[in-house]
Design a protein around this motif. Structure first.
Motif, PDB file in Angstrom:
ATOM      1  N   ALA A 274      24.566  62.190  35.479  1.00 25.97           N
ATOM      2  CA  ALA A 274      24.798  62.475  34.065  1.00 25.97           C
ATOM      3  C   ALA A 274      25.756  63.627  33.855  1.00 25.97           C
ATOM      4  N   TYR A 275      25.782  64.550  34.814  1.00 25.83           N
ATOM      5  CA  TYR A 275      26.604  65.750  34.698  1.00 25.83           C
ATOM      6  C   TYR A 275      27.637  65.772  35.824  1.00 25.83           C
ATOM      7  N   PRO A 276      28.724  65.024  35.731  1.00 22.53           N
ATOM      8  CA  PRO A 276      29.712  65.017  36.816  1.00 22.53           C
ATOM      9  C   PRO A 276      30.316  66.385  37.081  1.00 22.53           C
ATOM     10  N   GLU A 277      30.283  67.273  36.084  1.00 24.07           N
ATOM     11  CA  GLU A 277      30.828  68.611  36.275  1.00 24.07           C
ATOM     12  C   GLU A 277      30.022  69.427  37.290  1.00 24.07           C
ATOM     13  N   LEU A 278      28.813  68.975  37.623  1.00 21.02           N
ATOM     14  CA  LEU A 278      28.027  69.674  38.640  1.00 21.02           C
ATOM     15  C   LEU A 278      28.725  69.678  40.001  1.00 21.02           C
ATOM     16  N   ALA A 279      29.682  68.753  40.183  1.00 22.24           N
ATOM     17  CA  ALA A 279      30.396  68.694  41.457  1.00 22.24           C
ATOM     18  C   ALA A 279      31.132  69.989  41.752  1.00 22.24           C
ATOM     19  N   LYS A 325      23.635  60.742  28.196  1.00 22.76           N
ATOM     20  CA  LYS A 325      22.552  61.358  27.432  1.00 22.76           C
ATOM     21  C   LYS A 325      21.227  60.681  27.746  1.00 22.76           C
ATOM     22  N   LYS A 326      21.261  59.367  27.906  1.00 23.00           N
ATOM     23  CA  LYS A 326      20.051  58.626  28.234  1.00 23.00           C
ATOM     24  C   LYS A 326      19.519  59.035  29.612  1.00 23.00           C
ATOM     25  N   ILE A 327      20.415  59.216  30.587  1.00 24.24           N
ATOM     26  CA  ILE A 327      19.994  59.639  31.925  1.00 24.24           C
ATOM     27  C   ILE A 327      19.296  60.993  31.864  1.00 24.24           C
ATOM     28  N   VAL A 328      19.910  61.940  31.142  1.00 28.28           N
ATOM     29  CA  VAL A 328      19.309  63.269  31.021  1.00 28.28           C
ATOM     30  C   VAL A 328      17.951  63.178  30.339  1.00 28.28           C
TER      31      VAL A 328
END
Length: 438
Positions: A274-279, A325-328
């Motif tokens: 859900a948060y690709p920026e975590l990479a 948003k659904k994944i989170v």
């Protein structure tokens, strides 16, 4: 009390290089799984005309003992060995591995110590299907492989067909008679279990059963084409670890339907869907309570099956933003947490220019890496947020070897390139995970 992970402290509790490297491929298949290997016919040489997959309790064919096997990095310099060379041992372990499998490599170093402790009463034979040059190169450049002093059978198809598997490490325990005592993953290769196996007791070994017909394009939890009937717009499911399946994640699209999935993943890797920026976040930027670390975060060197989870989302006609948003929403509910990105003032290391010539390389032929990669490597190694405020876009790659040095030593090397790394306080973005007590 919130915990920010420090190198050498909580950082090793992550099963993969968290998150800096692991999440770079969170939407790709994990490299720690192998494609299904279907038994094939052999050439017929040496009396092995047909191959039938073997199971626990079977005895390997007598012809297999004397089959020449190509080997690299053999301690005695041999190019070929046979299984029969080790028939005098009280136990033989066939260890299927690959040069990209970190747990396989660390396991070899551990086994070498066990062999010394048990007076070499058993033999471990690493086996890979990789090309000999690829494996030789790995033994030359990977320090743990050098220390293990193991040779490896290479370019194998024979043993892989007798013992088909999907995930590595994959270990086959053989008695001197050729009887198959056990088939396990690498976690069971411990001094106590090996000693018991030598004495004929394998009752404590957890048998490994890979799902060989696993298809990443098929839904895990639902039926039909991605499980979505015309009347149903969204379906999602969550479960604990699914034994026998690889650790994979990804996104699949078919006309009118999208499937996003993570199988046998840690909490953080699932949130990466859900948060690709975590990479781009190192572990130093994860803000989480000690209680949640204990409850959900895999610990280095342990089984961790109870801290791996599977999730699948199937949607029809839903935008990417809504899917995320659904994944989170689902993961927050399943894990009973609240997550999100917040700004906090934190102690950091800041990389700055110390002269107006900071963009000038010392040598035009000098090999370089990006400044962002260098920054990330420092953050990962030191367990403290690291910020680049220099104007530099690249940096000599030779500086990487100084990343683990004390700060004054690193700065001495950086000063030659008109750079400095200094402690400071900055407001940075962190990924926060909080218990939801509602």
């Amino acid at each position: 009390m919130n915990v920010f992970f420090r190198a050498g402290e909580l950082l090793p509790n992550f099963s993969i290089k968290l998150l800096y490297s692991a999440l770079l491929s969170v939407l790709c298949f994990s490299m720690f799984s192998l494609s299904a290997q279907t038994p094939r016919k052999d050439s017929g040489a040496g009396g092995l005309n047909h191959i039938t997959a073997l199971k626990i309790g079977d005895t390997i064919p007598e012809a297999l003992w004397n089959r020449p096997l190509q080997v690299v990095n053999h301690p005695s310099g041999k190019d070929e060995i046979t299984l029969n060379d080790y028939r005098d041992k009280k136990l033989i372990i066939l260890d299927f591995w690959a040069t990209w499998c970190g747990s396989c490599i660390s396991g070899m170093a551990k086994v070498k110590e066990i062999q010394r402790a048990l007076n070499n009463d058993f033999a471990v034979l690493p086996i890979t299907d990789q090309h000999s040059k690829e494996v030789t190169d790995a033994f030359d450049r990977i320090e743990l492989l050098k220390q293990s002093n193991f040779g490896s059978i290479v370019e194998d198809s024979l043993f892989a067909n007798y013992f088909p598997h999907r995930m590595i490490p994959h270990t086959v325990w053989l008695a001197p008679s050729g009887k198959i005592l056990a088939i396990t993953d690498g976690k069971d290769v411990e001094e106590k279990s090996i000693l018991q196996a030598i004495q004929g007791n394998v009752d404590g070994l957890k048998q490994k059963k890979d799902v060989l017909n696993f298809d990443s394009d098929s839904s895990i939890f639902f039926r039909n084409v991605y499980g979505i009937d015309q009347e149903i717009r969204t379906q999602s499911a969550f479960s604990d670890n699914l034994p026998g399946l690889p650790a994979v994640s990804g996104i699949r699209r078919k006309p009118g339907a999208t499937r996003i999935y993570g199988i046998n993943q840690s909490l953080l890797l699932l949130y990466g869907l859900a948060y690709p920026e975590l990479a781009s976040f190192g572990s130093a930027r994860i803000d989480c309570s000690a209680a949640l670390v204990e409850k959900y975060f895999p610990a280095a060197g342990k089984g961790n099956e109870d801290k791996l989870f599977s999730y699948e989302l199937l949607t029809r006609g839903m935008s990417l933003e809504k899917q995320r948003k659904k994944i989170v929403q689902d993961l927050d509910f399943f894990f009973r947490v609240k997550t999100g990105f917040v700004k906090k003032k934190k102690k950091c290391l800041v990389l700055t220019d110390i002269s107006s010539n900071s963009n000038q390389p010392r040598n035009e032929s000098e090999e370089t890496i990006s400044i962002e990669r260098f920054r990330g490597d420092i953050e990962y190694a030191r367990g403290i947020p690291t910020i680049n405020e220099s104007k530099r876009s690249s940096i000599p790659s030779e500086l990487k070897k100084w990343i683990g040095a004390d700060l004054s030593g690193l700065n001495k090397q950086l000063s030659d390139y008109s750079l400095a790394l200094t402690p400071a306080v900055r407001e940075i973005e962190v990924f926060q995970i909080k218990e939801d007590l509602r």
